[in-house]
Design a protein around this motif. Structure first.
Motif, mmCIF file in Angstrom:
data_model
loop_
_atom_site.group_PDB
_atom_site.id
_atom_site.type_symbol
_atom_site.label_atom_id
_atom_site.label_comp_id
_atom_site.label_asym_id
_atom_site.label_seq_id
_atom_site.Cartn_x
_atom_site.Cartn_y
_atom_site.Cartn_z
ATOM 1 N N VAL A 1 -7.096 -7.021 -2.973
ATOM 2 C CA VAL A 1 -6.679 -6.742 -1.744
ATOM 3 C C VAL A 1 -5.606 -5.802 -1.651
ATOM 4 C CG1 VAL A 1 -5.575 -7.836 0.369
ATOM 5 C CG2 VAL A 1 -7.450 -8.918 -0.754
ATOM 6 N N ARG A 2 -4.562 -5.819 -2.792
ATOM 7 C CA ARG A 2 -3.246 -4.932 -2.604
ATOM 8 C C ARG A 2 -3.504 -3.765 -3.537
ATOM 9 N NH1 ARG A 2 2.164 -8.150 -4.171
ATOM 10 N NH2 ARG A 2 2.211 -9.498 -2.450
ATOM 11 N N ALA A 3 -4.897 -3.552 -4.074
ATOM 12 C CA ALA A 3 -5.329 -2.362 -4.798
ATOM 13 C C ALA A 3 -4.490 -2.315 -6.081
ATOM 14 C CB ALA A 3 -5.011 -1.138 -4.236
ATOM 15 N N PHE A 4 -4.138 -3.691 -6.408
ATOM 16 C CA PHE A 4 -3.497 -3.915 -7.797
ATOM 17 C C PHE A 4 -1.858 -3.608 -7.621
ATOM 18 C CE2 PHE A 4 -7.359 -4.464 -9.820
ATOM 19 C CZ PHE A 4 -7.326 -5.414 -10.961
ATOM 20 N N SER A 5 -1.325 -3.142 -6.458
ATOM 21 C CA SER A 5 -0.118 -2.638 -6.230
ATOM 22 C C SER A 5 0.694 -3.920 -6.249
ATOM 23 C CB SER A 5 0.054 -2.089 -4.932
ATOM 24 O OG SER A 5 1.502 -1.890 -4.592
ATOM 25 N N ALA B 1 -0.754 -14.310 -14.944
ATOM 26 C CA ALA B 1 0.115 -14.130 -14.090
ATOM 27 C C ALA B 1 1.007 -12.766 -14.155
ATOM 28 C CB ALA B 1 1.444 -15.180 -14.344
ATOM 29 N N ASP B 2 1.229 -12.255 -15.329
ATOM 30 C CA ASP B 2 1.840 -11.043 -15.594
ATOM 31 C C ASP B 2 0.968 -9.994 -16.286
ATOM 32 O OD1 ASP B 2 3.838 -8.931 -16.029
ATOM 33 O OD2 ASP B 2 4.674 -9.832 -17.922
ATOM 34 N N LEU B 3 0.671 -8.944 -15.333
ATOM 35 C CA LEU B 3 -0.310 -7.950 -15.724
ATOM 36 C C LEU B 3 0.575 -6.557 -16.205
ATOM 37 C CD1 LEU B 3 -3.239 -8.298 -13.069
ATOM 38 C CD2 LEU B 3 -2.892 -9.309 -14.982
ATOM 39 N N SER B 4 1.641 -6.558 -16.109
ATOM 40 C CA SER B 4 2.546 -5.581 -16.088
ATOM 41 C C SER B 4 2.681 -4.738 -17.222
ATOM 42 C CB SER B 4 4.073 -5.861 -15.714
ATOM 43 O OG SER B 4 4.808 -6.841 -16.493
ATOM 44 N N LEU C 1 0.357 -4.233 -11.577
ATOM 45 C CA LEU C 1 0.456 -3.284 -12.628
ATOM 46 C C LEU C 1 1.739 -2.584 -12.623
ATOM 47 C CD1 LEU C 1 -3.045 -1.556 -12.570
ATOM 48 C CD2 LEU C 1 -2.301 -3.251 -14.131
ATOM 49 N N ALA C 2 2.177 -2.146 -13.857
ATOM 50 C CA ALA C 2 3.431 -1.328 -13.971
ATOM 51 C C ALA C 2 3.120 -0.138 -13.033
ATOM 52 C CB ALA C 2 3.710 -0.867 -15.424
ATOM 53 N N THR C 3 3.967 0.539 -12.616
ATOM 54 C CA THR C 3 3.575 1.870 -11.474
ATOM 55 C C THR C 3 2.724 2.956 -12.465
ATOM 56 O OG1 THR C 3 5.939 1.268 -10.706
ATOM 57 C CG2 THR C 3 4.844 3.228 -10.019
ATOM 58 N N TYR D 1 0.812 -1.163 0.126
ATOM 59 C CA TYR D 1 -0.014 -0.067 0.108
ATOM 60 C C TYR D 1 0.888 1.139 0.148
ATOM 61 C CZ TYR D 1 -4.009 -2.900 1.404
ATOM 62 O OH TYR D 1 -5.239 -4.059 1.631
ATOM 63 N N VAL D 2 1.944 1.229 0.582
ATOM 64 C CA VAL D 2 3.011 2.302 0.627
ATOM 65 C C VAL D 2 3.993 2.366 -0.501
ATOM 66 C CG1 VAL D 2 4.468 3.395 2.213
ATOM 67 C CG2 VAL D 2 3.265 1.790 3.086
ATOM 68 N N ALA D 3 4.268 1.330 -1.166
ATOM 69 C CA ALA D 3 5.480 1.426 -1.996
ATOM 70 C C ALA D 3 5.239 2.120 -3.176
ATOM 71 C CB ALA D 3 5.694 0.041 -2.570
ATOM 72 N N PRO D 4 4.043 2.275 -3.849
ATOM 73 C CA PRO D 4 3.733 3.303 -5.223
ATOM 74 C C PRO D 4 3.829 4.593 -4.672
ATOM 75 C CG PRO D 4 2.007 1.644 -4.924
ATOM 76 C CD PRO D 4 2.740 1.538 -3.632
ATOM 77 N N LEU D 5 3.632 4.865 -3.702
ATOM 78 C CA LEU D 5 3.477 6.402 -3.002
ATOM 79 C C LEU D 5 5.006 6.908 -2.877
ATOM 80 C CD1 LEU D 5 0.993 6.266 -0.289
ATOM 81 C CD2 LEU D 5 0.597 7.012 -2.519
ATOM 82 N N CYS D 6 5.854 6.097 -2.757
ATOM 83 C CA CYS D 6 7.423 6.454 -2.477
ATOM 84 C C CYS D 6 7.859 7.056 -3.986
ATOM 85 C CB CYS D 6 8.196 5.164 -2.486
ATOM 86 S SG CYS D 6 7.747 4.470 -0.795
ATOM 87 N N PHE D 7 7.094 6.781 -5.029
ATOM 88 C CA PHE D 7 7.685 7.446 -6.296
ATOM 89 C C PHE D 7 7.047 8.853 -6.490
ATOM 90 C CE2 PHE D 7 7.792 3.103 -8.238
ATOM 91 C CZ PHE D 7 8.664 3.355 -8.899
#
Length: 528
Positions: free
Chosen positions: A449-453, A508-511, A456-458, A372-378
């Motif tokens: 549950v992870r809000a797609f974090s 498996a890969d949505l990126s 998906l690609a960032t 939940y936090v990781a994408p916000l670091c960008f």
């Protein structure tokens, strides 16, 4: 009409009461007193003059943003005579299920505590405090032995609980329309169909410009992008939360996103906010909690192994360790179906006066929580600002993804919406996957549950989260419109699979997926 006026009066009274305890209220009071010295403030028109002063000086806008922020998390309307627990969750069987789930989580935590002979909390020795303080900005280099620790639960454990959820009033009923729902979620909740979703998400229509589609290299920037950026700059200059929320429904330009999100969430990073963050940090330095090891373990298992997020490992530790100590997070339990877990001071088990919330914020982290936090670091590189944004995102949205409730943005409604959309608009695919033992929800639940974090690609994830903030709902992502759209996009391949493992491999890969075209096609190009 009288009822509506009464409801409005009640809402106003509650928001005024909430704001009275805020720092903004104290600032407004100081400004009002200071304004009395100004020559344009006359005694005979005192009220109007002070209002005008607030308007000119920008304080009225700050008050509006604060009120708008409170309204965004205000509980859904309920009967005035309803007891307090109804505000948390109106359905009794949902409340009971959530209560049982909480007991199970706490039992898991306590058994780990007993097995490893580790206390829930302890004061760190002075030497350990100094060591942690010295390596605060490089905690990722630390390699503690976490082999004996295990996540308290993972999304798949939570899914099993949701699958077994039943409304006792329907046990012996014969509601045909409901019995024809062949998905895993078997509770009767009202969810939107495609026409209703089209109406709600009207700004995502095919005729409206969208970042994520109309800013591609093939589209000349003067057709949409340049003007959209100019409007975004104007919205930021106005400092209006409501306007910013409306604006990001069409996507946020990369250069403006951090400021726009902060404006929508009413985060301004005042000196007292930075001081508060430093106090939380001091608390982490002084005390060691069992959940700290769960946080370390989760970051190591998830973000540290992610191609996009591994570089933010230190930020994640800092934010999540401080989050676990933040008692202000407890405020969200007033409108959440969940309740904060309690622990007792040693030797005082069962005595309520010796009960404390554990962890102090009332949130036990699970496998994947750090994502939940990781994408916000960008977007945010200053720890206290990053922390405030995450905390606000959590108490507005993310808590609903791991608690059992009947709320339209709650995980149960989102799962039901996903299964209903798929069953209604892709029936052959749904039945095929069901017949081979690959229920679509078993595959897509972890995305939601992870809000797609982490899936998906960032850049695509941030475009998706733009719309969560813009519409103030999780329905768009986890509302599984996107999840259903992903299944629709891969439908040809999925019709060929013969097992759950094969279906998971296809998805498996949505990126490489582009979020906005998928959403538009599924919502606005589907025949209804």
């Amino acid at each position: 009409m009288l009822q509506e006026e009464s409801d409005l009066s009640l809402i106003i009274a509650q928001i005024v009461q909430k704001l009275k305890g805020s720092n903004l209220y104290a600032q407004l009071e100081r400004q009002a007193w200071a304004s009395l010295q100004r020559p344009e403030i006359k005694l005979e028109s005192l009220k109007e003059d002070i209002k005008e002063f607030f308007k000119i000086s920008g304080w009225e806008k700050k008050l509006q943003n604060a009120v708008y922020s409170e309204l965004s998390v205000f509980p859904l309307p309920s009967h005035p005579a309803a007891p307090p627990e109804h505000l948390k969750e109106p359905l009794v069987y949902m409340r009971k299920a959530q209560g049982s789930w909480e007991k199970r989580i706490l039992k898991s935590l306590n058994s780990m505590c007993t097995e490893l002979s580790i206390p829930l909390a302890r004061k760190r020795p002075v030497g350990e405090q100094k060591e942690l303080l010295n390596k605060w900005n490089e905690m990722g280099t630390d390699e503690p032995d976490l082999s004996l620790f295990r996540p308290v639960y993972a999304p798949k454990d939570f899914l099993e609980v949701l699958i077994n959820l039943r409304n006792p009033n329907y046990e012996n009923g014969d509601s045909l329309s409901f019995r024809t729902h062949l998905g895993l979620i078997q509770v009767p909740l009202k969810v939107k169909d495609i026409p209703e979703l089209k109406e709600f998400f009207v700004e995502l229509g095919l005729t409206t410009g969208q970042l994520g589609i109309d800013d591609s290299t093939q589209v000349p920037p003067e057709l949409f992008e340049n003007e959209h950026v100019r409007i975004g700059q104007k919205v930021l200059a106005e400092q209006d939360s409501a306007a910013a929320q409306q604006y990001v429904r069409q996507g946020s330009p990369t250069a403006l996103r951090a400021e726009l999100w902060a404006l929508i969430l009413n985060i301004s990073s005042q000196p007292e906010d930075i001081l508060y963050y430093e106090q939380l940090k001091t608390n982490v330095i002084q005390h060691d909690l069992l959940v700290d090891s769960l946080i370390y373990k989760d970051v190591k298992l998830t973000a540290s192994n992610d191609d996009y997020y591994f570089v933010f490992e230190d930020y994640l530790y800092q934010v999540l360790l401080c989050f676990s100590r933040d008692t202000s997070v407890l405020g969200h339990f007033a409108y959440s179906s969940a309740s904060p877990p309690k622990s007792y001071i040693r030797g005082k088990l069962g005595l309520e006066e010796y009960a404390v919330f554990y962890p102090p914020n009332g949130v036990i982290p699970f496998h994947g929580f750090s994502m939940y936090v990781a994408p916000l670091c960008f977007l945010y590189h200053e720890p206290s600002k990053l922390y405030q944004i995450f905390r606000e995102m959590y108490v507005r949205f993310f808590f609903r993804l791991h608690s059992i409730s009947s709320h339209p943005s709650g995980i149960v409604s989102l799962c039901l919406l996903f299964e209903t959309l798929l069953q209604t608009y892709l029936p052959q695919l749904f039945y095929h996957l069901r017949e081979i033992g690959a229920q679509p929800l078993r595959i897509s639940f972890k995305w939601m549950v992870r809000a797609f974090s982490g899936y998906l690609a960032t850049d695509q994830l941030l475009l998706l989260w733009d719309r969560i903030l813009g519409y103030n709902t999780l329905e768009i992502l986890a509302g599984k419109i996107l999840a259903a759209a992903v299944f629709a996009f891969r439908a040809v391949n999925l019709m060929e699979v013969t097992s759950l493992a094969a279906a998971e491999a296809v998805l498996a890969d949505l990126s490489t997926l582009k979020v906005m075209p998928l959403l538009q096609i599924f919502l606005f190009a589907t025949v209804t």
